[in-house]
Design an enzyme around this catalytic site. Structure first.
Site, PDB file in Angstrom:
ATOM      1  N   TYR A 204      43.094 -10.387  50.075  1.00  0.00           N
ATOM      2  CA  TYR A 204      44.175 -11.159  49.493  1.00  0.00           C
ATOM      3  C   TYR A 204      45.268 -10.109  49.820  1.00  0.00           C
ATOM      4  O   TYR A 204      45.521  -8.937  49.296  1.00  0.00           O
ATOM      5  CB  TYR A 204      44.030 -11.252  47.883  1.00  0.00           C
TER       6      TYR A 204
ATOM      7  N   LYS B  78      43.834 -13.964  52.583  1.00  0.00           N
ATOM      8  CA  LYS B  78      44.644 -15.199  51.803  1.00  0.00           C
ATOM      9  C   LYS B  78      46.093 -14.502  51.927  1.00  0.00           C
ATOM     10  O   LYS B  78      46.068 -13.228  51.386  1.00  0.00           O
ATOM     11  CB  LYS B  78      44.167 -15.330  50.356  1.00  0.00           C
TER      12      LYS B  78
END
Length: 335
Positions: A143, A168
């Site tokens: 992330y 992400k």
């Protein structure tokens, strides 16, 4: 390397990804019955994956036992219909601990949240995520946001780590993301690597991310107004830009403007929306705070207005659970 079943499962069904809130009772403890109802309703509405105990699920506020209970409950409620991806964060030692708890609880994968507080160099980030990926058999999505921003070369290195399957992006620098996508494609030809739009209210940037080939995204709106979220996703994936822009201008932009009025509203406003839909999931835990009454009124009005923007035949009935199937007789599913 992306050869994992999770990667296929995340892309085989079309739709946004579901990040459930974590439900608390009047005493502030977990309300697993409400949490199960929330997860179950989301899957029934068409969620392609459940991301349990991540940012919207207040990962930061859960102790290890609460985390275990929530992940296990999500796994039981999905019953294999969709994958369950659990959050894992903090420093390497604690991230590994949470990852192993998630694996024991039956999760299908991990969302590796940014390390706590520190701003590390690229070599340190590679070491951290490599250690986390090696700690379990679970596939991992890293992330990018806040204190974790990768260079294209670092993402190439991460993409070659066994069990790291995707990135992400919650940072929102499309120039950087395009260079990451292009560099990975050039340096690792033929290798699948997943990219996700992870910005808060990702629908607002959906058209822009689609332009560089990023179609997977997390939808906070799906947690409290899945009919709106599904209608937007359907428009995005079918090229119905008229519907997409109508929803952006009339719903998502005002929602972002409301969200920006309070710190932590990316979580607490979502949780309030779930309660407005009829499912009592409690308040957020400190240090987050609840939206003010005036902001709750605006949110309720905005959800109501958003439903007037839906294509004909799309239902706005939440069924008392904060969820709706968002369909007109055919089931549209999320991914």
């Amino acid at each position: 390397m992306t050869s994992a079943p999770l990667a296929a499962r995340l892309t085989e069904v079309a739709g946004p990804l579901f990040f459930p809130v974590t439900a608390y009772g009047p005493d502030g403890g977990l309300d697993l019955d409400a949490y199960r109802a929330h997860v179950r309703a989301g899957v029934d509405a068409g969620a392609a994956a459940v991301f349990a105990c991540c940012g919207t699920g207040e990962f930061h506020a859960l102790d290890p036992d609460e985390f275990r209970q929530c992940v296990a409950a999500a796994v039981e409620e999905t019953a294999g219909r969709v994958p369950v991806v659990a959050g894992a964060g903090y420093g390497t030692a604690l991230a590994v601990r949470y990852a192993r708890i998630a694996e024991e609880a039956g999760a299908d994968g991990l969302l590796a949240l940014p390390p706590y507080l520190v701003v590390a160099d690229q070599e340190g980030l590679v070491s951290h995520y490599t250690a986390l990926a090696a700690a379990t058999s679970l596939e991992t999505i890293v992330y990018q946001r806040d204190n974790v921003v990768f260079t294209p070369a670092t993402v190439v290195a991460l993409a070659q780590v066994e069990k790291i399957i995707g990135l992400k992006d919650g940072y929102g620098d499309l120039d950087l993301l395009q260079r990451i996508v292009s560099t990975v494609r050039r340096e690792l030809p033929g290798q699948e690597f997943l990219y996700f739009n992870g910005l808060p209210t990702a629908e607002l940037t959906g058209l822009a991310y689609r332009g560089i080939g990023v179609t997977l995204y997390s939808s906070a709106v799906f947690a409290f107004a899945p009919d709106i979220a599904l209608a937007f996703h359907r428009a995005l994936t079918t090229g119905d830009d008229a519907t997409a822009t109508r929803l952006i201008d009339g719903f998502f932009v005002p929602l972002v403007e409301l969200r920006n009025l309070g710190r932590g509203y990316a979580v607490s406003l979502v949780k309030a929306g779930v309660r407005l839909g009829g499912l009592e999931v409690g308040e957020v835990r400190p240090p987050l705070r609840e939206p003010g009454a005036d902001h709750l009124k605006v949110l309720a009005e905005l959800i109501e207005h958003g439903r007037t923007l839906l294509p004909d035949g799309t239902t706005g009935d939440s069924g008392g659970t904060g969820m709706t199937d968002g369909t007109d007789g055919t089931r549209e599913e999320d991914a």
